[in-house]
Design an enzyme around this catalytic site. Structure first.
Site, PDB file in Angstrom:
ATOM      1  N   ASP A  50       0.844  -1.194   0.000  1.00  0.00           N
ATOM      2  CA  ASP A  50       0.000   0.000   0.000  1.00  0.00           C
ATOM      3  C   ASP A  50       0.883   1.250   0.000  1.00  0.00           C
ATOM      4  O   ASP A  50       1.659   1.484   0.919  1.00  0.00           O
ATOM      5  CB  ASP A  50      -0.895   0.007   1.236  1.00  0.00           C
ATOM      6  CG  ASP A  50      -2.078   0.946   1.098  1.00  0.00           C
ATOM      7  OD1 ASP A  50      -1.888   2.059   0.578  1.00  0.00           O
ATOM      8  OD2 ASP A  50      -3.186   0.575   1.502  1.00  0.00           O
ATOM      9  N   SER A 100      -6.993   4.146  -1.365  1.00  0.00           N
ATOM     10  CA  SER A 100      -6.829   2.691  -1.316  1.00  0.00           C
ATOM     11  C   SER A 100      -8.132   1.932  -1.494  1.00  0.00           C
ATOM     12  O   SER A 100      -8.113   0.745  -1.822  1.00  0.00           O
ATOM     13  CB  SER A 100      -6.186   2.288   0.013  1.00  0.00           C
ATOM     14  OG  SER A 100      -4.886   2.802   0.119  1.00  0.00           O
ATOM     15  N   HIS A 161      -9.629  -2.470   7.237  1.00  0.00           N
ATOM     16  CA  HIS A 161      -9.118  -1.338   6.469  1.00  0.00           C
ATOM     17  C   HIS A 161      -9.415  -1.528   4.977  1.00  0.00           C
ATOM     18  O   HIS A 161      -9.775  -2.624   4.544  1.00  0.00           O
ATOM     19  CB  HIS A 161      -7.617  -1.181   6.712  1.00  0.00           C
ATOM     20  CG  HIS A 161      -7.129   0.226   6.606  1.00  0.00           C
ATOM     21  ND1 HIS A 161      -6.359   0.670   5.558  1.00  0.00           N
ATOM     22  CD2 HIS A 161      -7.330   1.300   7.408  1.00  0.00           C
ATOM     23  CE1 HIS A 161      -6.086   1.950   5.728  1.00  0.00           C
ATOM     24  NE2 HIS A 161      -6.664   2.369   6.835  1.00  0.00           N
ATOM     25  N   GLU A 320      -1.017  -7.836   2.522  1.00  0.00           N
ATOM     26  CA  GLU A 320      -0.857  -6.391   2.372  1.00  0.00           C
ATOM     27  C   GLU A 320       0.187  -5.831   3.325  1.00  0.00           C
ATOM     28  O   GLU A 320       0.104  -6.022   4.547  1.00  0.00           O
ATOM     29  CB  GLU A 320      -2.180  -5.660   2.634  1.00  0.00           C
ATOM     30  CG  GLU A 320      -2.064  -4.163   2.400  1.00  0.00           C
ATOM     31  CD  GLU A 320      -3.130  -3.330   3.084  1.00  0.00           C
ATOM     32  OE1 GLU A 320      -3.329  -2.178   2.644  1.00  0.00           O
ATOM     33  OE2 GLU A 320      -3.744  -3.806   4.056  1.00  0.00           O
ATOM     34  N   HIS A 329       2.140   8.928   4.835  1.00  0.00           N
ATOM     35  CA  HIS A 329       1.203   9.994   5.197  1.00  0.00           C
ATOM     36  C   HIS A 329       1.781  10.868   6.308  1.00  0.00           C
ATOM     37  O   HIS A 329       1.552  12.084   6.337  1.00  0.00           O
ATOM     38  CB  HIS A 329      -0.137   9.406   5.643  1.00  0.00           C
ATOM     39  CG  HIS A 329      -1.038   9.026   4.518  1.00  0.00           C
ATOM     40  ND1 HIS A 329      -1.444   9.915   3.553  1.00  0.00           N
ATOM     41  CD2 HIS A 329      -1.630   7.842   4.193  1.00  0.00           C
ATOM     42  CE1 HIS A 329      -2.247   9.314   2.687  1.00  0.00           C
ATOM     43  NE2 HIS A 329      -2.367   8.049   3.052  1.00  0.00           N
ATOM     44  N   ASP A 366      -0.925  -0.133  -4.824  1.00  0.00           N
ATOM     45  CA  ASP A 366      -2.240   0.380  -5.208  1.00  0.00           C
ATOM     46  C   ASP A 366      -2.144   1.809  -5.730  1.00  0.00           C
ATOM     47  O   ASP A 366      -2.843   2.201  -6.649  1.00  0.00           O
ATOM     48  CB  ASP A 366      -3.217   0.304  -4.037  1.00  0.00           C
ATOM     49  CG  ASP A 366      -2.667   0.899  -2.743  1.00  0.00           C
ATOM     50  OD1 ASP A 366      -1.480   1.282  -2.710  1.00  0.00           O
ATOM     51  OD2 ASP A 366      -3.426   0.982  -1.757  1.00  0.00           O
ATOM     52  N   HIS A 367      -1.230   2.573  -5.141  1.00  0.00           N
ATOM     53  CA  HIS A 367      -1.008   3.961  -5.546  1.00  0.00           C
ATOM     54  C   HIS A 367       0.358   4.373  -5.031  1.00  0.00           C
ATOM     55  O   HIS A 367       1.036   3.611  -4.333  1.00  0.00           O
ATOM     56  CB  HIS A 367      -2.093   4.884  -4.980  1.00  0.00           C
ATOM     57  CG  HIS A 367      -2.199   4.809  -3.481  1.00  0.00           C
ATOM     58  ND1 HIS A 367      -1.244   5.369  -2.644  1.00  0.00           N
ATOM     59  CD2 HIS A 367      -3.102   4.209  -2.668  1.00  0.00           C
ATOM     60  CE1 HIS A 367      -1.559   5.121  -1.398  1.00  0.00           C
ATOM     61  NE2 HIS A 367      -2.682   4.416  -1.372  1.00  0.00           N
ATOM     62  N   HIS A 438      -1.673  11.217  -1.440  1.00  0.00           N
ATOM     63  CA  HIS A 438      -1.218  10.220  -2.407  1.00  0.00           C
ATOM     64  C   HIS A 438      -0.721  10.960  -3.648  1.00  0.00           C
ATOM     65  O   HIS A 438      -0.883  12.170  -3.778  1.00  0.00           O
ATOM     66  CB  HIS A 438      -2.361   9.287  -2.806  1.00  0.00           C
ATOM     67  CG  HIS A 438      -2.863   8.444  -1.676  1.00  0.00           C
ATOM     68  ND1 HIS A 438      -4.046   7.754  -1.726  1.00  0.00           N
ATOM     69  CD2 HIS A 438      -2.334   8.182  -0.453  1.00  0.00           C
ATOM     70  CE1 HIS A 438      -4.237   7.094  -0.599  1.00  0.00           C
ATOM     71  NE2 HIS A 438      -3.203   7.349   0.195  1.00  0.00           N
TER      72      HIS A 438
END
Length: 526
Positions: A50, A100, A161, A320, A329, A366-367, A438
């Protein structure tokens, strides 16, 4: 790898053109000798980092080498050994840069959707329960279970999550972890929280991560932190989902554990079901983990694979590395990179426990995040250090920097002087935000095993679910196990029901599309 002490010897080798020619020839021959593995994938090992964008991937490679006392740049990650690599576009239906939830719905369910929604199509609206009804989409985890495979999720976040939740839940809001997180209107309109859907939607064999507090009645003391009120149960409906889960497994060997001692005692050879929740919320960062209380992602991956692989029909496992994202973040590259190194080690463990001839292994993000790798540092320079070149204000800056985030500091109109600061835990950012956002660039998709060659080129992110399903013969497209490659007949309908407003919107959209096409044609002709 070049050790720091032997770097002079390595440098002499690398100054010889033959060193690079020989290396390239070996790599070329490996590529020439490679044959496509066209087996049906009995198992799918899906590793999701992630927030693990290309900069994170590269920086973690260097850190992994430097943790082994090497210069780092030449280090070979487990991920680096995957022979097939492609790129996935990450935008969501409504936003240029995704979250996400939207991305997980794409790569797990095969359908792009809107920001903050999970397991629903883009016809659903963020936070609007009524819009969820009839727009639910299922994931490859369910497709695999329906095909007779065992299935599992392993995460370093709470199991409710966005990423793990998308494998089993349908929700107009990714934030509806428990019923206490839901607005009254959503409950009134019949929506249910994500934690309750963990029990009701798909029979998942292995569930490992955090998230205890979303499973127990409000005020329930946490077994590990009984004096911490924030760790106590949150459910307003008074349900104990852990007890309910155990009751559902009557007649099976099912274990619920919350600490490493009990986790280690679980025998994968005799276990049918495992739920392991090691924290009230997300797990601790790898760099802060107490190894006496919480297992690593390597250990949880191993336990999951050993339980699931007993099924003669195979398995699907989602693993994950979820806290890579959370560290970014917070602008904490140190934590993010250590999470990524641990994630890479978990991938190595997964490969060790499976047979590449029958197991399709996918690794992807994912990003990404707005983290840059800059400043002309010397070879072997600490990836968490400072650039040797200073900025125009005659002050140094960190090699890794964020485009935005909490690392932005201006004092009396001047950047802080970090000449005498150990930047191991400090990365600067250009724009002041409480949390780094992101970023929207494509992410890498790496594959090995049966039909790994399908993961190629630049694709929409939702392609991933369909390619995995095709390789394993789960879901609707079963051509591979029938030996077919011709296109399947596709009948596409867009059902807007009897809603005249919906029909009007569709008609308007069609007219708009036709007008746009006509204008484009006119422009081309002119």
């Amino acid at each position: 790898c070049c050790s720091v002490r032997a770097y002079v010897v390595c440098k002499i080798e690398e100054e010889n053109p033959e060193f690079w020619r020989s290396q390239a020839k070996k790599t070329l021959q490996t590529a020439l000798n490679r044959k496509h593995n066209t087996n049906v994938a009995k198992n799918i090992l899906f590793f999701l980092g992630d927030g693990m964008g290309i900069t994170t991937y590269t920086a973690a490679r260097i850190l992994k080498g430097q943790l082994q006392n090497h210069t780092g740049e030449e280090t070979v990650m487990t991920m680096d050994t995957f022979p097939y690599v492609g790129l996935a576009k990450t935008y969501s239906v409504d936003f240029q840069i995704p979250d996400s939830a939207a991305t997980a719905t794409a790569y797990l369910c095969g359908v792009k959707t809107n920001l903050n929604t999970i397991g629903v199509s883009a016809a659903a609206r963020n936070g609007i329960c009524k819009s969820q009804k009839g727009n639910e989409v299922t994931s490859i985890l369910k497709w695999a279970k329906d095909a007779g495979k065992s299935v599992g999720i392993v995460t370093t976040t709470r199991v409710q999550h966005a990423t793990p939740a998308t494998s089993y839940a349908h929700s107009a809001s990714r934030k509806w972890y428990s019923d206490a997180d839901m607005p009254a209107a959503a409950k009134r309109d019949g929506c249910t929280d994500i934690a309750s859907q963990l029990l009701n939607n798909t029979d998942i064999d292995v569930i490992i991560g955090g998230g205890r507090k979303y499973m127990t009645p409000r005020g329930t003391k946490d077994p590990e932190y009984p004096k911490d009120y924030s760790s106590r149960g949150k459910r307003q409906d008074k349900r104990n989902l852990i007890s309910e889960w155990l009751n559902q497994k009557t007649g099976k060997v099912a274990h619920y554990v919350w600490n490493k001692t009990d986790f280690d005692a679980v025998d994968p050879e005799t276990t049918d079901y495992l739920m392991a929740l090691f924290e009230p919320g997300d797990l601790r960062y790898e760099a802060q983990r107490d190894p006496s209380m919480d297992p690593s992602i390597i250990e949880t991956t191993e336990k999951a694979v050993r339980i699931l692989r007993k099924n003669p029909q195979g398995f699907f496992l989602l693993v994950e590395g979820g806290r890579i994202d959370q560290a970014h973040h917070d602008g904490r590259a140190y934590m993010a990179l250590h999470e990524t190194v641990a994630f890479d080690n978990a991938i190595a463990k997964g490969l060790e426990l499976t047979n590449e001839e029958e197991t399709l292994t996918i690794v992807m993000a994912d990003h990404s995040h707005p983290i840059t790798f800059n400043g002309y540092p010397f070879r072997g320079h600490s990836i968490l250090g400072k650039s040797p070149l200073w900025a125009k204000d005659m002050l140094p800056y960190t090699t890794l920097m964020y485009g935005n985030g909490p690392g932005h500091k201006i004092i009396n109109g001047t950047r802080p002087d970090i000449r005498n600061v150990d930047t191991k835990y400090v990365q600067l950012s250009a724009v002041p935000t409480d949390s780094a956002t992101h970023s929207g660039e494509d992410v890498a998709v790496l594959a090995r095993g049966p039909m790994a060659h399908l993961f190629h080129g630049v694709q929409e992110q939702n392609y991933i679910a369909h390619a995995m399903a095709y390789a394993a013969c789960v879901g609707e497209d079963l051509r591979h196990c029938r030996g077919q490659t011709t296109p399947a007949l596709v009948h596409t309908t867009f059902d807007h029901g009897n809603n005249s407003a919906g029909e009007a919107r569709s008609s308007a959209a069609l007219i708009s599309c036709l007008l746009s096409g006509a204008l484009l044609a006119l422009n081309v002709l002119m």
